[in-house]
Design a protein around this motif. Structure first.
Motif, PDB file in Angstrom:
ATOM      1  N   PHE A  90       0.711  -1.006   0.043  1.00 52.19           N
ATOM      2  CA  PHE A  90      -0.165   0.019   0.021  1.00 52.19           C
ATOM      3  C   PHE A  90       0.869   1.297   0.029  1.00 52.19           C
ATOM      4  O   PHE A  90       1.389   1.397   1.149  1.00 52.19           O
ATOM      5  CB  PHE A  90      -0.892  -0.137   1.179  1.00 52.19           C
ATOM      6  N   THR A  91       0.905   1.951  -1.218  1.00 53.44           N
ATOM      7  CA  THR A  91       1.845   3.105  -1.240  1.00 53.44           C
ATOM      8  C   THR A  91       1.062   4.119  -0.910  1.00 53.44           C
ATOM      9  O   THR A  91      -0.171   4.360  -1.209  1.00 53.44           O
ATOM     10  CB  THR A  91       2.305   2.954  -2.561  1.00 53.44           C
ATOM     11  N   SER A  92       1.981   5.396  -1.057  1.00 52.87           N
ATOM     12  CA  SER A  92       1.502   6.823  -0.814  1.00 52.87           C
ATOM     13  C   SER A  92       0.585   7.257  -2.295  1.00 52.87           C
ATOM     14  O   SER A  92      -0.325   7.866  -2.244  1.00 52.87           O
ATOM     15  CB  SER A  92       2.428   7.627  -0.537  1.00 52.87           C
ATOM     16  N   SER A  93       0.860   6.696  -3.472  1.00 53.33           N
ATOM     17  CA  SER A  93       0.109   6.929  -4.483  1.00 53.33           C
ATOM     18  C   SER A  93      -1.188   6.151  -4.593  1.00 53.33           C
ATOM     19  O   SER A  93      -2.237   6.913  -4.848  1.00 53.33           O
ATOM     20  CB  SER A  93       0.853   6.379  -5.702  1.00 53.33           C
ATOM     21  N   ASP A  94      -1.190   4.936  -3.907  1.00 52.54           N
ATOM     22  CA  ASP A  94      -2.444   4.425  -3.576  1.00 52.54           C
ATOM     23  C   ASP A  94      -3.267   5.223  -2.662  1.00 52.54           C
ATOM     24  O   ASP A  94      -4.436   5.512  -3.008  1.00 52.54           O
ATOM     25  CB  ASP A  94      -2.248   3.102  -2.633  1.00 52.54           C
ATOM     26  N   LEU A  95      -2.679   5.709  -1.676  1.00 46.18           N
ATOM     27  CA  LEU A  95      -3.405   6.596  -0.793  1.00 46.18           C
ATOM     28  C   LEU A  95      -4.075   7.824  -1.190  1.00 46.18           C
ATOM     29  O   LEU A  95      -5.252   8.332  -1.017  1.00 46.18           O
ATOM     30  CB  LEU A  95      -2.422   7.216   0.603  1.00 46.18           C
ATOM     31  N   PHE A  96      -3.268   8.619  -2.230  1.00 46.59           N
ATOM     32  CA  PHE A  96      -3.529   9.628  -2.921  1.00 46.59           C
ATOM     33  C   PHE A  96      -4.922   9.393  -3.701  1.00 46.59           C
ATOM     34  O   PHE A  96      -5.802  10.092  -3.706  1.00 46.59           O
ATOM     35  CB  PHE A  96      -2.245  10.260  -3.687  1.00 46.59           C
ATOM     36  N   LYS A  97      -4.854   8.151  -4.444  1.00 43.52           N
ATOM     37  CA  LYS A  97      -6.007   7.886  -5.209  1.00 43.52           C
ATOM     38  C   LYS A  97      -7.200   7.845  -4.377  1.00 43.52           C
ATOM     39  O   LYS A  97      -8.399   8.268  -4.530  1.00 43.52           O
ATOM     40  CB  LYS A  97      -5.773   6.502  -5.928  1.00 43.52           C
ATOM     41  N   ASP A  98      -6.947   7.022  -2.908  1.00 45.82           N
ATOM     42  CA  ASP A  98      -8.068   6.917  -2.274  1.00 45.82           C
ATOM     43  C   ASP A  98      -8.647   8.117  -1.951  1.00 45.82           C
ATOM     44  O   ASP A  98      -9.799   8.295  -1.844  1.00 45.82           O
ATOM     45  CB  ASP A  98      -7.790   6.064  -1.132  1.00 45.82           C
ATOM     46  N   ALA A  99      -7.757   9.283  -1.566  1.00 50.49           N
ATOM     47  CA  ALA A  99      -8.192  10.318  -1.009  1.00 50.49           C
ATOM     48  C   ALA A  99      -9.187  11.056  -1.865  1.00 50.49           C
ATOM     49  O   ALA A  99     -10.054  11.587  -1.420  1.00 50.49           O
ATOM     50  CB  ALA A  99      -6.960  11.350  -0.721  1.00 50.49           C
ATOM     51  N   LEU A 100      -8.907  10.653  -3.257  1.00 52.23           N
ATOM     52  CA  LEU A 100      -9.986  11.478  -4.262  1.00 52.23           C
ATOM     53  C   LEU A 100     -11.203  10.886  -4.141  1.00 52.23           C
ATOM     54  O   LEU A 100     -12.033  11.657  -4.108  1.00 52.23           O
ATOM     55  CB  LEU A 100      -9.343  11.384  -5.633  1.00 52.23           C
ATOM     56  N   TRP A 101     -11.142   9.617  -4.045  1.00 55.26           N
ATOM     57  CA  TRP A 101     -12.533   9.015  -3.822  1.00 55.26           C
ATOM     58  C   TRP A 101     -13.222   9.346  -2.192  1.00 55.26           C
ATOM     59  O   TRP A 101     -14.494   9.424  -2.283  1.00 55.26           O
ATOM     60  CB  TRP A 101     -12.409   7.320  -3.522  1.00 55.26           C
ATOM     61  N   LEU A 102     -12.387   9.265  -1.280  1.00 53.43           N
ATOM     62  CA  LEU A 102     -12.979   9.718   0.023  1.00 53.43           C
ATOM     63  C   LEU A 102     -13.696  11.004  -0.173  1.00 53.43           C
ATOM     64  O   LEU A 102     -14.612  11.572   0.438  1.00 53.43           O
ATOM     65  CB  LEU A 102     -11.596   9.787   0.872  1.00 53.43           C
ATOM     66  N   PHE A 103     -12.758  12.140  -0.811  1.00 52.82           N
ATOM     67  CA  PHE A 103     -13.381  13.377  -1.076  1.00 52.82           C
ATOM     68  C   PHE A 103     -14.576  13.473  -1.705  1.00 52.82           C
ATOM     69  O   PHE A 103     -15.630  14.184  -1.312  1.00 52.82           O
ATOM     70  CB  PHE A 103     -12.410  14.265  -1.967  1.00 52.82           C
TER      71      PHE A 103
END
Ligand SMILES: Nc1ncnc2c1ncn2[C@@H]1O[C@H](COP(=O)(O)OP(=O)(O)O)[C@@H](O)[C@H]1O
Ligand SMILES: [Mg+2]
Lengths: 270, 224
Positions: free
Chosen positions: A235-248
């Motif tokens: 689980f990388t920070s780019s995964d996290l970034f992608k997730d953040a967009l979904w979360l938003f």
């Protein structure tokens, strides 16, 4: 001060929802990664006195993904190394065929046992040797976390949506006079609600950012890799970034949806 | 012959079941006229005005504004209709979180005018109501008379077809009253705006011709 308190009381439930959703995402990613790692850590060897094909044994066990024929001397060396008790002379005499079996997912020990029984039944199969280097405890722990996080997600989701709803209702009351006056001059619904939607967007941005930063910290700190005793967690920070967009997007949908519901519940002015 | 902009036939208004505030009232108001509505306190003057801007729907009879029936008007249609009204309330109803300037701008923002138009029109109106220099004040920082002048500017901002005013000079100082009457007369005289004013005393020095409606025992009478 008053408005800060108002923001906090929307940010907290939104944060809780997004935190729980992201928790679920992270656990899922870790489990997936862990499973693929575990796949390499089991071994099933079938000893047969005739040739076997994948189609043939797939009939007995559909989870078998691959069948690889092994050089017999290599196999014997390997079995010796792994401390498997086999009669090596007997093996040599019959010169049987050796196959390594790969499954489509990592097997549990029960699965492995039933698989062994099935394989032994197949005509021509003399022996089945199966072993795992068991990381099962951590694997089971992860599965447990996954189930817990589902429950956790459901509870947090319901209570938080209720809190979001309450907060937007409070906003609505606070701004009702302004919205009423705007309605008297013919302002359409979206214009009257613009202020609530603006507040919701701001708070969703803040909540998403908080979740993002928190997970960035946890993922970046290496705490999880240490906890799980692995070199990386998939689980990388780019995964996290992608997730953040979904979360938003999710946060926005929840809060804007609530604004609409609340404004429809309001005693009709217009 | 001017058209009727407000038409009421056997109008019946109530808040609670079987307690009519206005009943059996038939009247009409012509486009471009200046109308006073008077009557004892509690006779239903504000109630009648509320029905004109669609806040209280008639339970019986007919009420039409600009040819549109208010009896079962849809919210979107009502919002559309209200864009053509300029309303002045006894309690001003200014948005307290907004500056004077933004309050006056409200109908222009709703009508969707460009920022430029909004700015110039607002500046012009604030000059008319003698409030230039107070653009960035909040309503709470103004006297009652000044607040009502802001409300006056807001009611005129979008050149409404009808101005509805509920005791606009109710308890205002001499100066503010004069400014407000002057602007109401001006709108009527120069722009042909229909003006409907609820008041307890008709100013004696009015220059425009006017009609006078009187409410008593729930009935609306046209007396001059
Ligand atoms: N929102 C309301 N709910 C119930 N009754 C009301 C309401 N507003 C006014 N009334 C009643 O209607 C009557 C007329 O009120 P109103 O139209 O305000 O009188 P006026 O403006 O002529 O002084 C009064 O008896 C008042 O109590
Ligand atoms: Mg009144």
């Amino acid at each position: 001060m008053r408005s800060l308190k108002n923001h906090v009381s929307l940010i907290i439930p939104l944060f809780a929802i997004l935190f729980a959703v992201e928790f679920y995402f992270v656990i899922n990613a870790i489990i997936k990664d862990y499973e693929s790692r575990l796949n390499r850590d089991y071994s099933i060897v079938v000893v047969a006195n005739k040739e076997l094909t994948l189609q043939e044994i797939k009939v007995h066990e559909p989870d078998i993904a691959q069948l690889q024929e092994l050089n017999s001397t290599l196999v014997i060396e390997r079995l010796k190394k792994n401390g498997i008790k086999v009669d090596f002379n007997e093996l040599k005499n019959f010169l049987p065929k050796f196959y390594k079996v790969y499954l489509s997912s990592f097997p549990s020990s029960q699965k492995l046992a039933s698989l062994r029984n099935k394989l032994v039944e197949i005509e021509g199969v003399k022996r089945v040797e199966a072993f795992t280097k068991v990381h099962e405890k951590i694997y089971r722990f992860l599965l447990f976390l996954k189930n817990i996080s589902k429950l956790f997600l459901a509870i947090i989701f319901i209570t938080s949506v209720m809190l979001v709803f309450k907060q937007i209702e409070i906003w609505n009351l606070e701004h009702s006079e302004r919205m009423y006056i705007m309605a008297l001059f013919g302002a359409p619904l979206w214009m009257r609600n613009a202020i609530l939607i603006k507040l919701s967007v701001i708070d969703t941005i803040v909540s998403t950012l908080l979740v993002y930063l928190l997970y960035s910290y946890v993922v970046g700190s290496g705490y999880l890799t240490k906890l799980l005793g692995v070199e990386s967690i998939g689980f990388t920070s780019s995964d996290l970034f992608k997730d953040a967009l979904w979360l938003f997007a999710l946060g926005l949908i929840i809060s804007v949806f609530n604004v609409i519901i609340v404004s429809m519940r309001q005693p009709k002015v217009a | 012959m001017a058209k009727n902009v407000i038409v009421a036939k056997d109008l019946y208004l109530e808040y609670k079941k079987n307690t009519p505030i206005i009943k059996d009232s038939t009247f009409s108001i012509k486009s471009g006229s200046f109308v006073f509505i008077t009557g004892p306190s509690g006779s239903g003057k504000s109630t009648l005005l509320k029905s004109f801007y669609g806040e209280l729907k008639p339970q019986q009879g007919v009420l039409q504004i600009g040819g549109v029936s208010l009896n079962d008007i849809k919210p979107s249609k009502l919002a559309f209709l209200r864009k053509y009204l300029g309303i002045i309330f006894q309690d001003y109803k200014l948005i307290k979180e907004w500056t004077v300037k933004k309050n006056v701008m409200l109908p222009l923002l709703i009508a969707g005018y460009s920022k430029n138009v909004c700015e110039t029109q607002t500046a012009r109106l604030l000059k008319h109501v003698r409030l230039s220099g107070k653009e960035n004040y909040y309503p709470m920082e103004l006297s009652g008379g000044e607040q009502q002048r802001v409300a006056m500017a807001r009611a005129l901002a979008h050149n409404p077809v009808i101005i509805l005013a509920d005791e606009p000079t109710g308890n205002l100082d001499e100066y503010s009253s004069r400014v407000i009457w002057g602007l109401l007369e001006g709108a009527n005289e120069q722009l042909g705006t229909t003006v409907v004013v609820v008041t307890h005393s008709i100013p004696s020095n009015l220059k425009v011709p006017y009609k006078h409606f009187y409410i008593e025992d729930g009935k609306v009478y046209e007396i001059s």
